[in-house]
Enzyme design. Structure first.
Site, PDB file in Angstrom:
ATOM      1  N   ASP A 168      39.711  37.703  41.998  1.00 28.43           N
ATOM      2  CA  ASP A 168      41.035  38.251  42.308  1.00 28.43           C
ATOM      3  C   ASP A 168      41.303  39.486  41.446  1.00 28.43           C
ATOM      4  OD1 ASP A 168      43.809  38.684  42.713  1.00 28.43           O
ATOM      5  OD2 ASP A 168      44.127  36.545  43.090  1.00 28.43           O
ATOM      6  N   HIS A 199      41.863  38.331  46.233  1.00 33.64           N
ATOM      7  CA  HIS A 199      43.257  38.056  46.558  1.00 33.64           C
ATOM      8  C   HIS A 199      43.469  38.150  48.069  1.00 33.64           C
ATOM      9  CE1 HIS A 199      47.374  37.764  44.949  1.00 33.64           C
ATOM     10  NE2 HIS A 199      47.737  38.506  45.977  1.00 33.64           N
TER      11      HIS A 199
END
Length: 230
Positions: A168, A199
């Site tokens: 992420d 993400h």
């Protein structure tokens, strides 16, 4: 599928929530907490999928105090930047109040138990909901800034499931390490990490979706709610 109106707890007005109802009697209710892109087609599809699985699903418009009905596409650069600006103006404490109002509405509609599932900003708000409301169970996908909320973990009394994207670019490895350090031994919290995923991997549509990881996370979420909201 329809829109319903909910009264704000502070008496400042009313806001809309997308509502998807199951065909038969609902198993319970699940609130879907938006990303920074508003209650867009992807969030509405999350609700529709939950309703098809037997849940009453509600997605409140949490940006209504800024501007009602914000709907943005994360794959359009200008709209992505606009979403970041809206997030910077968003009052998260008021957002939790509106989530609490949505929980109460779900119970008024007949749900014995209410869960919450959120994505991105909504993942952070799902954690805050677990700590600050009496929601029966919560799930956060790629929640941002949890390291700054670990001081509230003692208040989490009902089950919380967090899905972490291992790669992420908004939740860097040091933050992920702090999440594990702070929450791995919490009796009510379960963390799952998805190595190599970025993400937004579980979005319903668009460039960010990673189907295999999304399906695994969603299967875990479905099993979690089946157990905790039974």
């Amino acid at each position: 599928m329809t829109m319903i109106s909910i009264d704000a707890l502070d008496g400042s007005g009313r806001f809309e929530a997308y509502c998807a109802r199951p065909q038969g009697e609902a198993r319970g209710a699940i609130m879907v907490i938006q990303e920074i892109f508003g209650v867009n087609p992807g969030i509405r599809r999350k609700c529709d999928r939950l309703a098809a699985d037997g849940w009453l699903a509600l997605a409140p418009d949490l940006f209504w105090r800024l501007e009602p009905g914000i709907v943005l596409d994360p794959d359009v650069p200008e709209q992505f930047q606009a979403a970041l600006q809206w997030m910077g103006k968003f009052d998260q404490t008021k957002g939790i109040e509106d989530i609490e109002a949505t929980i109460r509405t779900a119970r008024e509609l007949g749900a014995a138990k209410v869960g919450a599932v959120g994505y991105c900003l909504g993942g952070r708000l799902a954690y805050m909901t677990a700590a600050r409301t009496d929601v029966d169970a919560s799930v956060g996908y790629y929640a941002v800034g949890i390291d700054g909320l670990l001081g509230e973990k003692h208040a989490i009394a009902n089950p919380l499931l967090l899905h972490i994207a291992g790669a992420d670019h908004f939740v860097l490895p040091d933050v992920q390490a702090k999440m594990h350090e702070g929450l791995d031994d919490h009796p009510k919290v379960t963390l799952h990490t998805y190595p190599g995923e970025d993400h937004g991997f579980a979005t319903e549509m668009g460039k960010r979706r990673s189907p295999e990881a999304a399906e695994l996370a969603d299967a875990r979420t479905a099993a979690f709610f089946a157990e905790t909201l039974a």
